[in-house]
Design a protein around this motif. Structure first.
Motif, PDB file in Angstrom:
ATOM      1  N   PHE A   3       0.837  -1.326   0.117  1.00 33.34           N
ATOM      2  CA  PHE A   3       0.078  -0.462   0.207  1.00 33.34           C
ATOM      3  C   PHE A   3       1.032   1.426  -0.218  1.00 33.34           C
ATOM      4  CE2 PHE A   3      -3.576  -2.810   0.898  1.00 33.34           C
ATOM      5  CZ  PHE A   3      -4.740  -2.244   0.366  1.00 33.34           C
ATOM      6  N   TYR A  21      -4.875  -6.109   6.080  1.00 32.55           N
ATOM      7  CA  TYR A  21      -4.446  -6.082   4.778  1.00 32.55           C
ATOM      8  C   TYR A  21      -3.069  -5.678   4.223  1.00 32.55           C
ATOM      9  CZ  TYR A  21      -9.728  -4.691   4.874  1.00 32.55           C
ATOM     10  OH  TYR A  21     -10.956  -4.652   4.488  1.00 32.55           O
ATOM     11  N   GLU A  23      -1.769  -6.276   0.896  1.00 33.21           N
ATOM     12  CA  GLU A  23      -1.747  -5.424  -0.251  1.00 33.21           C
ATOM     13  C   GLU A  23      -2.677  -5.607  -1.114  1.00 33.21           C
ATOM     14  OE1 GLU A  23      -0.599  -7.835  -3.270  1.00 33.21           O
ATOM     15  OE2 GLU A  23      -0.149 -10.203  -2.277  1.00 33.21           O
ATOM     16  N   GLN A  28      -7.794  -1.876  -6.334  1.00 34.08           N
ATOM     17  CA  GLN A  28      -7.360  -0.581  -5.381  1.00 34.08           C
ATOM     18  C   GLN A  28      -5.723  -0.189  -5.944  1.00 34.08           C
ATOM     19  OE1 GLN A  28      -6.804  -2.756  -1.772  1.00 34.08           O
ATOM     20  NE2 GLN A  28      -9.527  -3.200  -1.369  1.00 34.08           N
ATOM     21  N   GLY A  48     -16.719  -7.407  -3.734  1.00 36.70           N
ATOM     22  CA  GLY A  48     -16.179  -8.551  -3.513  1.00 36.70           C
ATOM     23  C   GLY A  48     -14.897  -8.168  -3.341  1.00 36.70           C
ATOM     24  N   THR A  49     -14.427  -6.909  -4.653  1.00 34.84           N
ATOM     25  CA  THR A  49     -13.127  -6.409  -5.008  1.00 34.84           C
ATOM     26  C   THR A  49     -12.079  -5.518  -3.884  1.00 34.84           C
ATOM     27  OG1 THR A  49     -14.133  -5.411  -6.661  1.00 34.84           O
ATOM     28  CG2 THR A  49     -13.980  -7.219  -7.662  1.00 34.84           C
ATOM     29  N   GLY A  50     -12.497  -5.681  -3.397  1.00 43.25           N
ATOM     30  CA  GLY A  50     -12.624  -4.127  -2.557  1.00 43.25           C
ATOM     31  C   GLY A  50     -12.828  -3.089  -3.033  1.00 43.25           C
ATOM     32  N   LYS A  51     -13.468  -2.915  -3.620  1.00 43.40           N
ATOM     33  CA  LYS A  51     -14.210  -1.389  -3.934  1.00 43.40           C
ATOM     34  C   LYS A  51     -14.004  -0.403  -3.438  1.00 43.40           C
ATOM     35  CE  LYS A  51     -18.845  -2.238  -5.213  1.00 43.40           C
ATOM     36  NZ  LYS A  51     -19.328  -1.439  -4.083  1.00 43.40           N
ATOM     37  N   THR A  52     -14.292  -0.125  -2.150  1.00 44.35           N
ATOM     38  CA  THR A  52     -15.139  -0.011  -1.120  1.00 44.35           C
ATOM     39  C   THR A  52     -13.446   1.038  -0.444  1.00 44.35           C
ATOM     40  OG1 THR A  52     -16.309  -1.198  -0.296  1.00 44.35           O
ATOM     41  CG2 THR A  52     -16.623   0.752   1.085  1.00 44.35           C
ATOM     42  N   GLN A 108     -22.124  -0.434   5.387  1.00 43.33           N
ATOM     43  CA  GLN A 108     -21.168  -0.876   4.847  1.00 43.33           C
ATOM     44  C   GLN A 108     -20.042   0.138   4.888  1.00 43.33           C
ATOM     45  OE1 GLN A 108     -21.285  -4.282   1.871  1.00 43.33           O
ATOM     46  NE2 GLN A 108     -18.818  -3.434   0.935  1.00 43.33           N
ATOM     47  N   ASP A 328     -21.965  -8.106   3.623  1.00 43.02           N
ATOM     48  CA  ASP A 328     -20.621  -7.485   3.464  1.00 43.02           C
ATOM     49  C   ASP A 328     -20.509  -9.157   4.736  1.00 43.02           C
ATOM     50  OD1 ASP A 328     -17.824  -7.776   3.158  1.00 43.02           O
ATOM     51  OD2 ASP A 328     -17.551  -5.799   3.849  1.00 43.02           O
ATOM     52  N   ASP A 330     -17.983 -11.999   6.388  1.00 48.79           N
ATOM     53  CA  ASP A 330     -16.331 -12.021   6.019  1.00 48.79           C
ATOM     54  C   ASP A 330     -16.313 -13.954   5.672  1.00 48.79           C
ATOM     55  OD1 ASP A 330     -15.251 -10.168   6.192  1.00 48.79           O
ATOM     56  OD2 ASP A 330     -14.895 -10.362   8.414  1.00 48.79           O
ATOM     57  N   ARG A 356     -15.572 -13.223  -1.998  1.00 48.64           N
ATOM     58  CA  ARG A 356     -14.932 -11.854  -1.728  1.00 48.64           C
ATOM     59  C   ARG A 356     -13.406 -11.985  -1.372  1.00 48.64           C
ATOM     60  NH1 ARG A 356     -19.856  -8.786  -1.609  1.00 48.64           N
ATOM     61  NH2 ARG A 356     -18.551  -6.662  -0.203  1.00 48.64           N
ATOM     62  N   ALA A 357     -13.205 -10.933  -1.821  1.00 46.04           N
ATOM     63  CA  ALA A 357     -11.680 -10.942  -1.842  1.00 46.04           C
ATOM     64  C   ALA A 357     -11.135 -11.675  -1.797  1.00 46.04           C
ATOM     65  CB  ALA A 357     -11.192  -9.975   0.265  1.00 46.04           C
TER      66      ALA A 357
HETATM   67  P1  AMP Z   1     -15.751  -4.629  -1.550  1.00 43.83           P
HETATM   68  O1  AMP Z   1     -15.776  -5.171  -2.683  1.00 43.83           O
HETATM   69  O2  AMP Z   1     -15.026  -3.131  -0.777  1.00 43.83           O
HETATM   70  O3  AMP Z   1     -16.798  -4.632  -0.681  1.00 43.83           O
HETATM   71  O4  AMP Z   1     -14.315  -4.886   0.057  1.00 43.83           O
HETATM   72  C1  AMP Z   1     -14.784  -6.470  -0.329  1.00 43.83           C
HETATM   73  C2  AMP Z   1     -13.838  -7.188   1.319  1.00 43.83           C
HETATM   74  O5  AMP Z   1     -13.010  -7.078   0.742  1.00 43.83           O
HETATM   75  C3  AMP Z   1     -14.478  -7.117   2.500  1.00 43.83           C
HETATM   76  O6  AMP Z   1     -14.978  -7.886   2.645  1.00 43.83           O
HETATM   77  C4  AMP Z   1     -13.251  -5.749   2.982  1.00 43.83           C
HETATM   78  O7  AMP Z   1     -12.780  -5.974   4.507  1.00 43.83           O
HETATM   79  C5  AMP Z   1     -12.012  -6.681   2.159  1.00 43.83           C
HETATM   80  N1  AMP Z   1     -11.147  -6.305   1.445  1.00 43.83           N
HETATM   81  C6  AMP Z   1     -10.862  -4.815   0.569  1.00 43.83           C
HETATM   82  N2  AMP Z   1     -10.104  -4.109   0.512  1.00 43.83           N
HETATM   83  C7  AMP Z   1      -8.344  -5.295   0.945  1.00 43.83           C
HETATM   84  C8  AMP Z   1      -7.289  -5.606   0.515  1.00 43.83           C
HETATM   85  N3  AMP Z   1      -6.450  -4.980   0.796  1.00 43.83           N
HETATM   86  N4  AMP Z   1      -6.498  -7.256   1.676  1.00 43.83           N
HETATM   87  C9  AMP Z   1      -7.895  -7.502   2.116  1.00 43.83           C
HETATM   88  N5  AMP Z   1      -8.870  -7.453   2.512  1.00 43.83           N
HETATM   89  C10 AMP Z   1      -9.437  -6.123   1.629  1.00 43.83           C
END
Ligand code: AMP
Length: 431
Positions: A3, A21, A23, A28, A48-52, A108, A328, A330, A356-357
Motif C-alpha cells: 500500500f 490487509y 497488499e 485498489q 467483493g473486489t475491495g472497491k470500497t 458497510q 458484506d 466475511d 469476496r476478496a
Molecule cells: P468490497 O468490494 O469493498 O465490498 O470489499 C470486499 C471485502 O474485501 C471486504 O470484506 C473488505 O474488507 C475486503 N478487502 C478490501 N480490501 C482488501 C485488501 N487489500 N486485502 C484484503 N481484504 C480486503
C-alpha cells in the motif's frame, strides 16, 4: 506491491495494517493513484473486489490536508488511546458525499470510512431512510466531513435545510447501476443541483450498460475508465452449479443440501418478499434456523437478522435482491439462487456475495423448467455456459406438464405476435 507504494499517508497505512490487509487488490492498485491525481473515474468493479477501499482511501487522503506535524500528533494520540479533540473540524461543511442504493451498502461503506479514517481527524456520518431523522439532523449539525447517504433520505434532509452540500469536493456513486435500476435517477438529478459543479466525481458500477454511460456523461469530466475484470463477469473464484429440479421440490432440496452437507451461513435469494418469508418459515420447520430480510421489514429487524447471520446464530438468511445489496459478510461460502432473477445482472451481484476478496465460494442455482430462458440470459451476460446437473433423488419429473415460460418461449412469442396483430395490449408480467 504494497500500500505504501500507492502514496497513502501513515495514518491510512496504519489503519490498513490493523485490518490485516497486506497488499492492494487490483481495483485498489488501479484506482487509488488516479484518484489521488484528482481525476474523475468511472470504474467497473464488482462487489467483493475491495472497491470500497478503492475510493474511501484516496478520498480520506485528499481530505486530510493536515500539516505533517498534526498528522503525527493524530497518529500518536490514537496510539496512546487519547480522545482526539475533534472540535477543530466540527464546523466544517460536508466535503465528500458517497451515494449508495441501499441502507446495507451505506452502512458497510460508512464502517469502512470510520475504520480507515480512525487516525485522521475527519468525521463521517451515515444517513438513510427507516432510521430517526432527528438523530441524523443532530449529527449533521455537529459537523461532518464525509457523508454516506441513500438518495431518498438525503433529499429529505436537503429539503429540511439540515445539510449543506455547497462545499462538496468529492462525490462518489457506489453501485451506480443498481441506483439506476432502483429508479433513483430523479433523486440523483435533484441532489446534483445542491452540489457544486467544480468537484471530483467517482463512479463505481458492477455492470455497465447504456443507462450508466448516459449518467456518466452528465456527471463526469474527462473520466479515466478503469476496469480490472472483464465487463459484466462474475468473480472467477466462485464455483457455479446449476441443479435442474421441479419447482415444487426446491424447498426440500435446499434443506437437504444445507443439512446433508453441513453448510453454515448460507445466503439464499428469492425473487419476492413473500417468497423469502415463506421459504424462511418452511426451513425453520425443517429444523434449520433461518430468517428473511427484505424491504418490508423494519430497519431494526433487518439489522438484527443480519447480525444473527454474521454471528452464526442462524444457519441461513433468505433475501430479496434489493435487501441483499451491500451485504458484506466475511468468509461467506454459499449462495443459493432459489429462483433465478428476472434481471440477469442481478445474478452477478448475487453470486458476488461469496468469493469476496480472493476467498473461494460456491453459488448453486436451482432451475425449474420454466426458468430456462432466465438461465440463457445469465449465460449470455457471462458469456459462458452453465451446464445443468441433476442431484440424485431430485431429478426433474419430465412427465409433468411445464407451464410455458413467459418471456421467450415459442408459445409466448406467438401469443405476443397474435396480440399485436389484434391490437391487444400485452399481458402484464406477474411477479
Ligand atoms: P468490497 O468490494 O469493498 O465490498 O470489499 C470486499 C471485502 O474485501 C471486504 O470484506 C473488505 O474488507 C475486503 N478487502 C478490501 N480490501 C482488501 C485488501 N487489500 N486485502 C484484503 N481484504 C480486503
Amino acid at each position: 506491491m504494497d500500500f505504501s507504494e500507492l502514496g497513502l499517508n501513515p495514518q491510512l497505512l496504519k489503519a490498513l495494517s490493523e485490518k490485516g490487509y497486506t497488499e492492494p487488490t487490483p481495483i485498489q492498485a488501479a484506482t487509488i493513484p488516479t484518484i489521488l491525481e484528482q481525476k474523475d473515474i468511472m470504474a467497473g468493479a464488482q462487489t467483493g473486489t475491495g472497491k470500497t477501499a478503492a475510493f474511501a482511501l484516496p478520498v480520506l487522503q485528499q481530505l486530510s490536508c493536515l500539516p505533517v506535524n498534526a498528522e503525527k500528533m493524530a497518529t500518536e494520540s490514537a496510539d496512546a488511546d487519547i480522545n482526539v479533540n475533534r472540535s477543530t473540524v466540527s464546523d466544517h461543511p460536508v466535503r465528500a458525499l458517497v451515494l449508495t442504493p441501499t441502507r446495507e451498502l451505506a452502512q458497510q461503506v460508512y464502517r469502512s470510512f470510520v475504520h480507515y479514517g480512525k487516525y485522521s481527524l475527519l468525521r463521517s456520518a451515515l444517513v438513510y431512510g427507516g432510521a430517526s431523522v432527528n438523530t441524523q439532523i443532530k449529527e449533521l449539525g455537529e459537523g461532518v466531513d464525509i457523508l454516506v447517504a441513500t438518495p431518498g433520505r438525503l433529499l429529505d434532509l436537503i429539503s429540511r435545510g439540515a445539510v449543506n452540500l455547497s462545499q462538496i469536493e468529492h462525490l462518489v456513486f457506489d453501485e451506480a447501476d443498481r441506483m439506476l435500476d432502483m429508479g433513483f435517477i430523479i433523486e440523483i438529478k435533484r441532489i446534483l443541483k445542491s452540489v457544486p459543479s467544480e468537484r471530483q466525481t467517482l463512479l463505481f458500477s458492477a455492470t455497465f450498460d447504456q443507462q450508466v454511460f448516459d449518467l456518466s456523461k452528465t456527471l463526469l469530466r474527462s473520466p479515466v475508465l478503469i476496469e480490472v475484470d472483464a465487463r459484466n463477469t462474475a468473480a472467477i473464484q466462485v464455483e457455479q452449479i446449476v441443479y435442474a429440479v421441479d419447482a415444487d421440490r426446491k424447498r426440500e432440496l435446499v434443506s437437504h443440501m444445507i443439512g446433508a452437507r453441513n453448510w453454515h451461513q448460507v445466503l439464499i435469494f428469492t425473487r419476492t418478499k413473500q417468497g423469502a418469508d415463506n421459504l424462511a418459515s418452511e426451513m425453520c420447520k425443517d429444523g434449520l434456523k433461518t430468517q428473511s430480510i427484505h424491504g418490508d421489514k423494519s430497519q431494526g429487524a433487518r439489522e438484527r437478522a443480519l447480525e444473527d447471520f454474521r454471528q452464526g446464530h442462524i444457519r441461513a438468511l433468505v433475501a430479496t435482491d434489493v435487501a441483499a445489496r451491500g451485504l458484506d459478510i466475511d468468509q461467506l461460502k454459499y449462495v443459493i439462487n432459489y429462483e433465478l432473477p428476472f434481471n440477469a445482472e442481478d445474478y452477478i451481484h448475487r453470486i458476488g456475495r461469496t468469493g469476496r476478496a480472493g476467498g473461494s465460494g460456491l453459488a448453486v442455482s436451482l432451475l425449474s423448467a420454466d426458468e430456462n430462458y432466465l438461465l440463457e440470459e445469465v449465460e449470455a451476460i457471462l458469456d459462458t455456459s452453465l451446464p445443468q446437473q441433476w442431484l440424485p433423488g431430485y431429478e426433474p419429473d419430465f412427465t409433468k406438464e411445464v407451464k410455458p415460460s413467459r418471456k421467450n418461449s415459442r408459445a409466448a412469442q406467438k401469443q405476443r405476435a397474435r396480440d399485436r396483430a389484434l391490437g391487444k395490449k400485452p399481458a402484464k408480467r406477474k411477479r
